[in-house]
Design a protein around this motif. Structure first.
Motif, PDB file in Angstrom:
ATOM      1  N   ARG A   5       0.755  -0.922  -0.225  1.00  0.00           N
ATOM      2  CA  ARG A   5      -0.038   0.333   0.414  1.00  0.00           C
ATOM      3  C   ARG A   5       0.811   0.984  -0.200  1.00  0.00           C
ATOM      4  O   ARG A   5       0.830   2.879  -0.012  1.00  0.00           O
ATOM      5  CB  ARG A   5      -0.626   0.468   1.191  1.00  0.00           C
ATOM      6  N   GLY A   6       2.436   0.869   0.108  1.00  0.00           N
ATOM      7  CA  GLY A   6       2.974   2.339  -0.073  1.00  0.00           C
ATOM      8  C   GLY A   6       3.116   2.969   1.515  1.00  0.00           C
ATOM      9  O   GLY A   6       3.517   2.108   2.373  1.00  0.00           O
ATOM     10  N   PRO A   7       4.389   3.898   1.447  1.00  0.00           N
ATOM     11  CA  PRO A   7       4.675   3.708   2.961  1.00  0.00           C
ATOM     12  C   PRO A   7       4.092   4.930   3.698  1.00  0.00           C
ATOM     13  O   PRO A   7       3.970   5.406   4.965  1.00  0.00           O
ATOM     14  CB  PRO A   7       6.022   5.151   2.706  1.00  0.00           C
ATOM     15  N   LEU A   8       2.747   5.485   2.879  1.00  0.00           N
ATOM     16  CA  LEU A   8       1.387   5.721   3.915  1.00  0.00           C
ATOM     17  C   LEU A   8       0.659   5.249   4.156  1.00  0.00           C
ATOM     18  O   LEU A   8      -0.567   5.672   4.856  1.00  0.00           O
ATOM     19  CB  LEU A   8       0.943   7.716   3.190  1.00  0.00           C
ATOM     20  N   GLY A   9       0.009   3.786   3.090  1.00  0.00           N
ATOM     21  CA  GLY A   9      -0.782   3.133   3.352  1.00  0.00           C
ATOM     22  C   GLY A   9      -1.132   2.399   4.482  1.00  0.00           C
ATOM     23  O   GLY A   9      -2.056   2.084   5.328  1.00  0.00           O
ATOM     24  N   LEU A  10      -0.244   2.043   5.569  1.00  0.00           N
ATOM     25  CA  LEU A  10       0.264   1.239   6.947  1.00  0.00           C
ATOM     26  C   LEU A  10      -0.520   2.098   8.179  1.00  0.00           C
ATOM     27  O   LEU A  10      -1.132   1.637   8.694  1.00  0.00           O
ATOM     28  CB  LEU A  10       1.248   1.226   7.277  1.00  0.00           C
ATOM     29  N   ALA A  11       0.051   4.382   7.466  1.00  0.00           N
ATOM     30  CA  ALA A  11      -1.166   4.827   8.515  1.00  0.00           C
ATOM     31  C   ALA A  11      -2.329   4.595   8.921  1.00  0.00           C
ATOM     32  O   ALA A  11      -3.044   5.098   9.666  1.00  0.00           O
ATOM     33  CB  ALA A  11      -0.381   5.569   8.499  1.00  0.00           C
ATOM     34  N   SER A  12      -3.064   4.092   8.188  1.00  0.00           N
ATOM     35  CA  SER A  12      -4.485   3.885   8.105  1.00  0.00           C
ATOM     36  C   SER A  12      -5.273   2.911   9.310  1.00  0.00           C
ATOM     37  O   SER A  12      -5.893   2.617   9.398  1.00  0.00           O
ATOM     38  CB  SER A  12      -5.839   4.101   6.745  1.00  0.00           C
ATOM     39  N   ALA A  13      -4.233   2.406   9.321  1.00  0.00           N
ATOM     40  CA  ALA A  13      -4.456   0.876  10.112  1.00  0.00           C
ATOM     41  C   ALA A  13      -4.107   0.376  12.003  1.00  0.00           C
ATOM     42  O   ALA A  13      -3.456   1.926  11.913  1.00  0.00           O
ATOM     43  CB  ALA A  13      -3.663  -0.289   9.585  1.00  0.00           C
TER      44      ALA A  13
END
Length: 229
Positions: free
Chosen positions: A37-45
């Protein structure tokens, strides 16, 4: 969130956090939580763990597994969900407060001072009613007002966190102690009525009540499947 249960097992002999971190980033735990999901994608979890120690260990394991810079998921320790942990969990969720119409939370020191002023005003009224300070069980001095304000603040927090209505105090009325109960009920009314009125006048909210409302809003948001958990 999927409708059915998703279970990922780790063998007893495997390093738990390192194995979980690698599996999560590979998409084996939850499809929405993966390094792709990319370097920013994990932050939404959001990941819930039992203790603060587990939370710190999982952060380290994710950093090691990523091998580079990335924003980590929110990691909340359910066994220590105090004000600090809740604040970290809800960080960046101020849109929830705006949507719910929640006023800013009053700070602990301003709250204690405001409650002390209410307690002192109550003590002075009680002394006049009973014929003077010497006849009153509640002193009118500032030191006692601060001490009682601290106790009152603790009561407010307990009642708020447990979701107990102030009217339930009437169920505790002891037989044969009407006068003492009248004084106790009048003191509790500071927290039940005078304190909410003072907060409303100042355009502020009590921190515990605001935190409860934010947690409810975040729970509803997560239940709607907005982000992976």
């Amino acid at each position: 969130m999927s409708a059915g249960p998703r279970v990922f097992t780790i063998p007893a002999g495997a390093p738990f956090l390192a194995t979980f971190a690698k599996a999560a980033l590979d998409g084996a735990v939850l499809p929405g939580l993966a390094r792709g999901r990319g370097p920013l994608g994990l932050a939404s979890a959001t990941i819930y763990v039992p203790t603060r120690r587990a939370a710190a260990g999982l952060r380290d394991a994710l950093v090691d597994a990523l091998g580079g810079a990335a924003l980590l998921p929110r990691i909340a320790a359910l066994g220590a969900l105090d004000g600090v942990e809740t604040g970290l969990l809800l960080d960046g969720r101020e849109e929830l407060a705006a949507a719910a119409g929640l006023a800013p939370a009053i700070g602990e020191l301003p709250r204690r001072l405001a409650l002390a002023r209410l307690v002192q005003a109550f003590a002075e009224r009680l002394a006049r009613t009973l014929g003077g300070p010497a006849e009153s069980p509640v002193g009118t001095g500032g030191a006692q007002a601060m001490r009682l304000a601290a106790e009152l603040a603790g009561l407010v927090d307990e009642m708020t966190i447990e979701g107990v209505d102030w009217s339930r105090l009437e169920d505790l009325r002891p037989d044969g102690l009407d006068e003492f109960w009248r004084i106790t009920a009048a003191f509790a009314a500071i927290a039940a009525k005078a304190w909410p009125d003072a907060l409303a006048e100042a355009g502020m909210s009590d921190a515990a009540a605001r935190r409860n409302a934010l947690i409810d809003a975040e729970t509803a948001r997560l239940a709607a499947g907005a982000d992976p958990v």
